[in-house]
Design a protein around this motif. Structure first.
Motif, PDB file in Angstrom:
ATOM      1  N   ILE A   1       0.255  -8.829   0.956  1.00 22.46           N
ATOM      2  CA  ILE A   1       0.215  -9.570  -0.197  1.00 22.46           C
ATOM      3  C   ILE A   1       0.064  -8.674  -1.083  1.00 22.46           C
ATOM      4  N   ASP A   2       0.807  -8.965  -2.404  1.00 20.57           N
ATOM      5  CA  ASP A   2       0.654  -8.001  -3.399  1.00 20.57           C
ATOM      6  C   ASP A   2      -0.183  -8.648  -4.669  1.00 20.57           C
ATOM      7  N   GLU A   3      -0.576  -8.127  -5.522  1.00 23.65           N
ATOM      8  CA  GLU A   3      -1.402  -8.617  -6.684  1.00 23.65           C
ATOM      9  C   GLU A   3      -1.065  -9.926  -7.143  1.00 23.65           C
ATOM     10  N   SER A   4       0.099 -10.279  -7.281  1.00 24.90           N
ATOM     11  CA  SER A   4       0.551 -11.600  -7.881  1.00 24.90           C
ATOM     12  C   SER A   4       0.530 -12.798  -6.650  1.00 24.90           C
ATOM     13  N   ASN A   5       0.090 -12.572  -5.530  1.00 29.14           N
ATOM     14  CA  ASN A   5      -0.091 -13.417  -4.637  1.00 29.14           C
ATOM     15  C   ASN A   5       1.241 -13.521  -4.194  1.00 29.14           C
TER      16      ASN A   5
ATOM     17  N   LYS B   1       0.807  -1.335   0.138  1.00 35.73           N
ATOM     18  CA  LYS B   1      -0.106  -0.113  -0.078  1.00 35.73           C
ATOM     19  C   LYS B   1       0.886   1.436  -0.072  1.00 35.73           C
ATOM     20  N   THR B   2       1.872   1.234   1.032  1.00 34.65           N
ATOM     21  CA  THR B   2       2.525   2.590   0.980  1.00 34.65           C
ATOM     22  C   THR B   2       3.885   2.474   0.007  1.00 34.65           C
ATOM     23  N   LYS B   3       4.102   1.254  -0.597  1.00 33.05           N
ATOM     24  CA  LYS B   3       5.424   0.958  -1.429  1.00 33.05           C
ATOM     25  C   LYS B   3       6.418   1.202  -0.796  1.00 33.05           C
ATOM     26  N   GLU B   4       6.584   0.904   0.535  1.00 31.54           N
ATOM     27  CA  GLU B   4       7.934   1.104   1.213  1.00 31.54           C
ATOM     28  C   GLU B   4       8.161  -0.152   2.159  1.00 31.54           C
ATOM     29  N   TRP B   5       9.527  -0.246   2.648  1.00 28.24           N
ATOM     30  CA  TRP B   5       9.982  -1.240   3.548  1.00 28.24           C
ATOM     31  C   TRP B   5       9.549  -1.163   4.873  1.00 28.24           C
ATOM     32  N   ASP B   6       8.806  -2.219   5.657  1.00 30.50           N
ATOM     33  CA  ASP B   6       8.424  -1.742   6.785  1.00 30.50           C
ATOM     34  C   ASP B   6       9.563  -2.816   7.841  1.00 30.50           C
ATOM     35  N   GLU B   7       9.914  -1.996   8.911  1.00 33.50           N
ATOM     36  CA  GLU B   7      10.691  -3.020   9.837  1.00 33.50           C
ATOM     37  C   GLU B   7       9.777  -4.023  10.610  1.00 33.50           C
TER      38      GLU B   7
END
Length: 841
Positions: free
Chosen positions: A807-811, A788-794
């Motif tokens: 979970i992205d659109e490609s599962n 959603k944010t297109k960022e890396w969360d710790e």
């Protein structure tokens, strides 16, 4: 007075000597059996050879070869495949022997070299009984294996007195043991010569940077095409096992002998793959194959084009209950496939030998792709695998514990003599003042008890030898025919030649690279073993130590009368369902592997049903690690306390070893592996077995294995852990064990890990998990990509993750972990809990 004291001393000394004599005699009788005294038997000690040390040094002795006996015998034999043989694989030796002289009674022998040990050359003798009156002829059909590179086979005739009356040689060319042999069978072989361009071998090397052109040429090096006919088609499973695939077209199988057709059927059931071309000649080709009787030919149709090939192309219309489409387009089937046991029959609906499909690159491509889909493992050529390891060898050579009752009875007889007979005899003689008679009675009673102990030892079932067989049977859903692999180990009391015989025909495979190391610098030729070629089995090991272990392996197909059915599924945090035994086998115990967790159950007899109702959480707590699953000290304490018997402990170890060696990791993320392991002590080899003509103690263990797959999309609820795929430009090693996966980087770097989620499921919860242990670190930093944010969360291991964020659109789920140089780091698994979208379908 001094005289009486001396006499008394002599009597005591004599009694002690007599007692020692009895003990020594008893110990000498039972010494061979003491190797079985431990609570769990240990393996026979062998030193594994690294192969044929002199394999590439061919002994050029052709100039010294001597032939004789040709004035009496005409020996017209051919060996190998077109003058070639594959090292360590069986080859045919066929032909006719005619006797022009006096009647001959004896053997025809083939001397085949197996390996070199230091300076010695070891060889095997394959022999067939031969009785020839004057003027008579006899057909010879044998199988032999050359275990090393050698230029010739020695053929000899040996009479009943052991005299060699004929000697000659058949010259051959050796091929690499990894060769992929492709057999081609047709009445018009010239029309199938283009199949020499069918290249199936797929080499595997550590160096993956090879150019494609180099790889293609390397693959071709390991393909070998053999063109067969009615007379050269193998009649034994030993020789058929040398082939990776058979391609048949325009051939009437009914001209083959019953033995040839039976061997072909057994080969396919055991995992062989056959391609059958049909087209307009479908009836002709299929009518002689009884095991394809369910395939019906409903006529032919013609098409004008197949995959770019044009012309009038007849296609056979084939139907069968288990026939499935392998290659087709627009509703037209070109290749079908039929599973038979562990093997496959690929049916080409067009003729492979008739225009316009014959000789076409399209035909070769279709065969190559179709064969790769159904039997790719048969064509792998691992250049780093020496091929010497035998899973069953080290289990079969671990004999059962010795039955202590007979030994205790023997020691009881000794105790009676020491504690009762001796003192009572002494007391009686002293009471009657006849102590001087002790000179006679003490040795006499000692001799009597030695005789008793001798008879007890001789009556033991262990007095001659033992046969121990271990088998694994791989079952498949929907098939009552299964493939069996068997390892047979034997021990015999006497030193010298040991002959294993059975009234059942057993294909014998002896791997001489795993045998006792013989320290010798004698430059001799040594006979390692002799094998009888016939309808019964007889193999003689030439130089066996007393109670030494000899071993061979074999393969067979078994008819189970049915299969094992599973209705086990996940529901409400449990594994529930039934295991139904439709086979004719009584299992004394079964074990289920449920997504990596093991649970054992009591017996499951033929026709019975087992109800499964297990909490997933309990399975995790009671998980029996596949590797190192037994604590030796605990087991030995249980044996010592009488909680379990030595036999039970031994069986637990054997069952565990079989599961460990035949465990298959499930890589498919859309399935949950459920594996059935059933154990039986009924031998796969059912014939009467003997050692040196004597019936001996026989023990066997068979593990029946069948895989079932639970489709996650059809499960009401599931919990699984997924491994991820690594993406990095940094060199690293990845190691897997029962505790999880470990990443070992050669440079400090970021590693991207992608987890591919199964299709058709809804994920409710997920978290990343990793097992901490000694000397293995947690990642220095762990982040997860937020779609959603297109960022890396710790994040941290064990932290609940928001499913909708990651979970992205490609599962897929992607994480990044930072690892330090040359530091073993935990590679996380993605744990998920959810349910299928197609429950009930």
């Amino acid at each position: 007075m001094k005289y009486q004291k001396r006499q008394e001393m002599k009597k005591k000394i004599l009694a002690i000597i007599a007692l020692l004599m009895a003990c020594i005699m008893v110990l000498s009788l039972i010494a061979p059996f003491t190797i079985f005294a431990a609570p769990v038997a240990t393996n026979a000690k062998t030193v594994v050879m690294n192969g044929n040390e002199d394999e590439n040094v061919v002994d050029d002795t052709i100039g010294t070869l001597k032939t004789f006996g040709k004035e009496q015998f005409d020996v017209e034999l051919r060996a190998g495949f077109d003058g070639n043989y594959v090292v360590k694989k069986a080859m045919p030796v066929q032909g006719v022997i005619t006797n022009h002289g006096d009647a001959f009674h004896g053997e025809v022998q083939i001397k085949a070299y197996t390996r070199s040990v230091n300076r010695d050359k070891e060889y095997a003798i394959y022999y067939q009984k031969l009785d020839l009156e004057q003027g008579a002829s006899k057909a010879i059909d044998m199988a032999a294996t050359m275990g090393s590179i050698h230029k010739y086979l020695e053929i000899s005739l040996v009479d009943e007195k052991g005299n060699k009356v004929y000697q000659d040689y058949l010259f051959l060319t050796a091929k690499d043991p990894k060769t992929v042999m492709i057999g081609v069978l047709s009445e018009s072989p010239q029309d199938l010569k283009y199949l020499s361009n069918l290249h199936l071998a797929q080499t595997i090397e550590d160096n993956q940077d090879n150019q494609e052109s180099y790889q293609v040429e390397l693959n071709k090096k390991y393909d070998y095409h053999v063109y067969l006919n009615e007379s050269t088609f193998p009649g034994t499973i030993e020789i058929l096992n040398s082939f990776s695939v058979l391609v048949v077209d325009d051939f009437d199988f009914s001209v083959l002998t019953q033995e040839q057709r039976q061997a072909l059927h057994q080969w396919i059931l055991g995992g062989g793959t056959m391609v059958v071309g049909t087209g307009a000649a479908a009836q002709k080709t299929l009518k002689g194959l009884d095991f394809l009787a369910d395939i019906q030919v409903k006529g032919t149709t013609s098409v004008s084009e197949v995959m770019g090939v044009t012309g009038e192309i007849p296609l056979a219309q084939l139907s069968g209950e288990d026939l499935s489409v392998l290659w087709g387009s627009d509703g037209t089937t070109y290749l079908s496939v039929l599973e038979k046991g562990k093997g496959h029959v690929i049916l080409s609906h067009f003729s492979l030998s008739q225009a316009p499909m014959a000789g076409q690159a399209t035909t070769l491509e279709m065969l190559n792709v179709g064969l790769g889909q159904v039997a790719s493992e048969a064509f792998y050529v691992d250049l780093n695998d020496d091929g010497y390891y035998d899973n069953l060898r080290y289990i079969a050579t671990n004999f059962p514990p010795f039955g202590m009752s007979s030994i205790l009875f023997i020691f009881g007889a000794i105790a009676v003599y020491i504690l009762i007979v001796g003192p009572v005899l002494y007391f009686i003689l002293k009471k009657k003042d006849k102590r001087e008679k002790g000179w006679i009675f003490v040795p006499a009673f000692s001799l009597i008890f030695m005789g008793v102990v001798f008879l007890l030892a001789q009556s033991s079932s262990y007095r001659s030898g033992m046969i121990h067989s271990v088998s694994t049977v791989e079952m498949q859903e929907g098939s009552h025919i299964a493939k069996a692999d068997t390892g047979v180990a034997i021990k015999y009391a006497s030193k010298g030649s040991v002959t294993f015989s059975s009234d059942e025909k057993i294909p014998i495979n002896i791997n001489m690279d795993e045998n006792h190391y013989r320290e010798t610098l004698s430059n001799n030729e040594v006979c390692a073993y002799r094998i009888l070629c016939g309808n019964t089995t007889e193999v003689t090991f030439s130089d066996s130590e007393s109670w030494g272990t000899q071993y061979f392996s074999t393969q067979s197909s078994v008819d189970l009368g049915g299969n094992v059915e599973s209705t086990v599924r996940m529901k409400d945090g449990k594994y529930v369902g039934e295991i139904i035994n439709h086979t004719n086998v009584d299992f004394y115990q079964i074990t289920l592997m449920l997504d990596g967790n093991f649970h054992s159950f009591e017996s499951l007899k033929a026709g019975d049903t087992l109800t499964v109702d297990l909490k997933i959480s309990d399975l995790v707590k009671e998980n029996l690690n596949l590797y190192g699953g037994f604590n030796d000290e605990v087991v030995r304490e249980q044996v010592a306390s009488g909680e379990i018997t030595r036999k039970e402990a031994y069986m637990w170890y054997m069952e565990h070893d079989l599961r460990e060696r035949y465990y298959n990791y499930q890589q498919n993320t859309s399935l949950i592996p459920v594996t059935f392991y059933g154990y039986s002590q009924k031998p796969i080899l059912s014939g009467e077995k003997k050692l040196n003509g004597k019936q001996v103690l026989e023990d066997s263990l068979t593990m029946y294995k069948q895989d079932f797959a639970l489709e996650l999309s059809k499960q009401e609820q599931f919990e699984i852990s997924l491994n991820g795929s690594i993406d990095s430009n940094t060199k690293y090693n990845e190691n897997n064990d029962e505790f999880g996966s470990i990443l070992y980087p050669y440079e400090e770097s970021d590693f991207y890990i992608t987890y591919a989620l199964p299709e058709g499921v809804k994920i409710n919860q997920m978290e990343l998990q990793g097992t901490t242990r000694d000397y293995v670190s947690l990642p220095e930093m762990l982040t997860i990509f937020n779609r959603k944010t297109k960022e890396w969360d710790e994040m941290n291991l064990g932290e609940k993750l928001a499913v909708e964020n990651y979970i992205d659109e490609s599962n897929k789920v992607e994480i990044m972990m930072h690892c330090l140089k040359e530091k073993e780091t935990v590679l996380p698994k993605l744990w998920m809990q959810g349910g299928g979208l197609f429950v009930g379908n």
